[in-house]
Write an enzyme that holds these catalytic residues in place. Sequence first.
Site, PDB file in Angstrom:
ATOM      1  N   LYS A   1      32.056  41.354  33.496  1.00 58.31           N
ATOM      2  CA  LYS A   1      33.284  41.089  34.259  1.00 58.31           C
ATOM      3  C   LYS A   1      33.924  42.414  34.650  1.00 58.31           C
ATOM      4  O   LYS A   1      34.149  43.292  33.810  1.00 58.31           O
ATOM      5  CB  LYS A   1      34.261  40.247  33.437  1.00 58.31           C
ATOM      6  CG  LYS A   1      35.488  39.843  34.246  1.00 58.31           C
ATOM      7  CD  LYS A   1      36.261  38.736  33.576  1.00 58.31           C
ATOM      8  CE  LYS A   1      37.486  38.332  34.386  1.00 58.31           C
ATOM      9  NZ  LYS A   1      37.114  37.833  35.742  1.00 58.31           N
TER      10      LYS A   1
ATOM     11  N   HIS B   1      36.132  38.267  27.731  1.00 57.62           N
ATOM     12  CA  HIS B   1      35.103  37.872  28.691  1.00 57.62           C
ATOM     13  C   HIS B   1      33.808  38.638  28.429  1.00 57.62           C
ATOM     14  O   HIS B   1      33.767  39.560  27.616  1.00 57.62           O
ATOM     15  CB  HIS B   1      35.575  38.124  30.126  1.00 57.62           C
ATOM     16  CG  HIS B   1      36.539  37.103  30.631  1.00 57.62           C
ATOM     17  ND1 HIS B   1      37.891  37.204  30.423  1.00 57.62           N
ATOM     18  CD2 HIS B   1      36.342  35.952  31.319  1.00 57.62           C
ATOM     19  CE1 HIS B   1      38.490  36.160  30.970  1.00 57.62           C
ATOM     20  NE2 HIS B   1      37.578  35.392  31.521  1.00 57.62           N
TER      21      HIS B   1
END
Length: 231
Positions: free
Chosen positions: A139, A135
């Site tokens: 995040k 990600h």
Amino acid sequence: MKLALIGYGKMGKTIHEIAKENGDEISFIIDKENAEDLKKITAGNTDVAIEFSNPESAFSNLSYCINNRIPVVSGTTGWLNKYDEVKQLCEEKVSAFMYASNFSIGVNVFFEVNKFLAEKMKKYNDYKLYMEEIHHTEKLDAPSGTAITLAEGIIEKNDRFQVVESMDIVSKRIGKTPGTHIIKYESEVDSIEIKHEANSRLGFAKGAYEAAKWLKDKKGVYSIQDMLFGE
């Protein structure tokens, strides 16, 4: 439809654009700077709330909506140790709630493929399971909520695994990557791999918006699978 957006990061902003394109009204935008305005949201001025905030505030945000019978869709991860409390509260208040670790239609099909593969592989102990999720660097939680849902799907179908922590999950945070999830079964003789790679956040946002439309006027606790695959 009158939507309240609780959390106004990248997902909240993308959902806002989708709602405007569809002619919906944004009743409230709640973010860190005006968190106290959450208490201005009522069932009289809002049809559905969409909650993409952070793990620290998700439980209180959801509890407020449910206590005030405002249907709420949540995609915030990292708070699920209190999921059963939210579910019980929703049932007590006869409100409406949907949580998904990922609202992408493609990801939810991927969840079902993952379960199918896990069930087929449960007899073959010589295959080692490996999971990787990638990600963007902003995040906050690791492993991702989507990775945890994938792990839970494997546990459901394959009794070689009992808890998420027993699995080999590698979390990487790179640049602005929207999200990639890889499940791999590997032995000395061959490997089997399934992969979902998001090209943008738009699929997640569209799914959350569709979930809000679906949840409007309903009562109960639902999953994204109820919306996508229910009768």
